[in-house]
Design a protein around this motif. Structure first.
Motif, PDB file in Angstrom:
ATOM      1  N   THR A   1      50.305  37.830  28.910  1.00 44.28           N
ATOM      2  CA  THR A   1      51.636  38.206  29.420  1.00 44.28           C
ATOM      3  C   THR A   1      51.792  37.899  30.910  1.00 44.28           C
ATOM      4  N   LEU A   2      50.745  37.343  31.554  1.00 44.18           N
ATOM      5  CA  LEU A   2      50.855  36.989  32.971  1.00 44.18           C
ATOM      6  C   LEU A   2      51.878  35.870  33.160  1.00 44.18           C
TER       7      LEU A   2
ATOM      8  N   THR B   1      50.389  44.330  35.370  1.00 42.95           N
ATOM      9  CA  THR B   1      49.426  43.674  34.481  1.00 42.95           C
ATOM     10  C   THR B   1      48.331  42.970  35.271  1.00 42.95           C
TER      11      THR B   1
ATOM     12  N   THR C   1      45.339  40.434  25.753  1.00 43.23           N
ATOM     13  CA  THR C   1      46.768  40.778  25.667  1.00 43.23           C
ATOM     14  C   THR C   1      47.408  40.742  27.048  1.00 43.23           C
ATOM     15  N   GLN C   2      46.717  41.297  28.042  1.00 43.50           N
ATOM     16  CA  GLN C   2      47.246  41.306  29.404  1.00 43.50           C
ATOM     17  C   GLN C   2      47.328  39.891  29.975  1.00 43.50           C
TER      18      GLN C   2
ATOM     19  N   GLN D   1      42.218  42.903  27.390  1.00 43.43           N
ATOM     20  CA  GLN D   1      42.369  41.981  28.516  1.00 43.43           C
ATOM     21  C   GLN D   1      43.057  40.693  28.083  1.00 43.43           C
TER      22      GLN D   1
ATOM     23  N   GLN E   1      49.088  50.307  26.916  1.00 40.24           N
ATOM     24  CA  GLN E   1      47.683  50.041  27.231  1.00 40.24           C
ATOM     25  C   GLN E   1      47.111  50.953  28.304  1.00 40.24           C
TER      26      GLN E   1
ATOM     27  N   ARG F   1      56.611  44.398  36.194  1.00 41.28           N
ATOM     28  CA  ARG F   1      55.702  44.548  35.055  1.00 41.28           C
ATOM     29  C   ARG F   1      54.531  43.568  35.155  1.00 41.28           C
ATOM     30  N   SER F   2      54.803  42.359  35.614  1.00 43.64           N
ATOM     31  CA  SER F   2      53.736  41.376  35.795  1.00 43.64           C
ATOM     32  C   SER F   2      52.758  41.833  36.877  1.00 43.64           C
TER      33      SER F   2
ATOM     34  N   ASP G   1      53.874  51.842  29.230  1.00 41.25           N
ATOM     35  CA  ASP G   1      52.869  50.835  28.877  1.00 41.25           C
ATOM     36  C   ASP G   1      51.885  51.398  27.842  1.00 41.25           C
TER      37      ASP G   1
END
Length: 326
Positions: free
Chosen positions: A247-248, A159, A243-244, A241, A222, A155-156, A220
């Motif tokens: 979560t990194l 993103t 939000t992304q 961006q 987004q 998932r990372s 996802d």
């Protein structure tokens, strides 16, 4: 999760090693066909990684079974081997150029805790990077923490790739970005080679990447994923961006903060990420952050290879290739 395999050949190779592994997987051109110079699967070396809960105990048993696999470090015992494994490079110890069941094999050993830390935090993106591409799982226990970390790593990767892509792009472009994450800043990739290598990995294996990431993309909120057309659209607004970015993995956030934080400002990470979210060069900043992680770990791991491989890399001939002890 990474792709599953019931390949008898891989399990036969695994049977030559101590059984106590939490995860064993095979990867690279010997497992999945690649385009370009690495297209010869039949003669390609098979690359494995074994994840173990107790590396000292595992190396101790493996020294008894496969003494010839190790460099001169075997004379210093399993605790020293583990010390080299854990304290230098990317936390993995490789034994290369082993002849096992008629195939040339390289295998790396990493502790379960070190792998989980890399999967979640991207401390060095070395083994975590390999697990962002299709691999063959040969063995895996029921460790819920490890399974969750493997999923989080995927998932990372999605993103981070989103942040470096435009608003609209193809599946292949997405998979190219994902496959290239762990090559960003790798000193072994000369100018132009990185892109060619990544293309050779992705081009013949789009279906495998789709199997690996399809569910994540469908879930996802987004992204609009038109899987029939192989096309995607994402939210590129500053809010999306941000939000992304939030979560990194932690190490990537910290590297971005170091790049963007002017001397004397000492801003917190969230404040920096908010600025980056509004920056038209947001993707370039993320790429620089990735390079700051990958470059030093690739240099240290390659240097460690001289210790762990010993003279084999210098004077190996076909008749001297080391055999796997049954």
């Amino acid at each position: 999760m990474a792709l599953q395999s019931s390949g008898v050949a891989f399990r036969r190779i695994l049977s030559h090693f101590p059984e106590e592994v939490s995860l064993a997987f095979a990867y690279g051109s010997g497992v999945y066909r690649q385009a370009g110079p690495n297209s010869d699967q039949k003669n390609a070396m098979l690359d494995f990684v074994f994840t173990v809960d107790d590396p000292v105990a595992w190396h101790s048993k493996n020294l008894k079974k496969n003494w010839s696999h190790y460099s001169f470090l075997k004379l210093l015992g399993p605790k020293m081997i583990f010390s080299v494994q854990n304290n230098y490079g990317a936390g993995v110890y490789y034994n290369p150029l082993i002849l096992c069941d008629g195939r040339l094999v390289k295998y790396g050993v990493i502790s379960t805790s070190t792998l989980i830390e890399d999967l979640l935090g991207w401390n060095n993106l070395y083994i975590a990077g390999r697990l962002q591409k299709p691999v063959k799982i040969v063995a895996m226990n029921e460790d819920a923490t490890l399974r969750s970390a493997l999923d989080k790593n995927l998932r990372s990767a999605v993103t981070a790739a989103f942040l470096m892509l435009p608003e609209s792009f193809s599946e292949e472009e997405l998979f190219m970005e994902i496959a290239g994450l762990s090559y960003a800043g790798d000193f072994r990739m000369v100018v132009g080679e990185e892109k060619a290598k990544v293309l050779n990995i992705v081009k013949p294996n789009v279906a495998h990447f789709r199997e690996l990431y399809g569910d994540i993309l469908q879930e996802d909120p987004q992204v609009v994923y038109k899987c029939q057309q192989g096309h995607l659209e994402i939210d590129k607004s500053p809010e999306g961006q941000f939000t992304q970015l939030m979560t990194l993995p932690k190490t990537l956030q910290q590297q971005i903060n170091r790049i963007m934080d002017p001397p004397g400002k000492n801003r917190d990470v969230e404040e920096t990420l908010l600025q980056v979210a509004h920056d038209p060069d947001c993707g370039d900043v993320v790429r620089l952050g990735l390079s700051a992680i990958v470059r030093p770990s690739s240099i240290r791991q390659s240097a460690k290879g001289i210790l762990t491989a010993g003279r084999r890399l210098l004077d190996l001939t076909h008749t001297e290739t080391l055999a796997c002890v049954a």
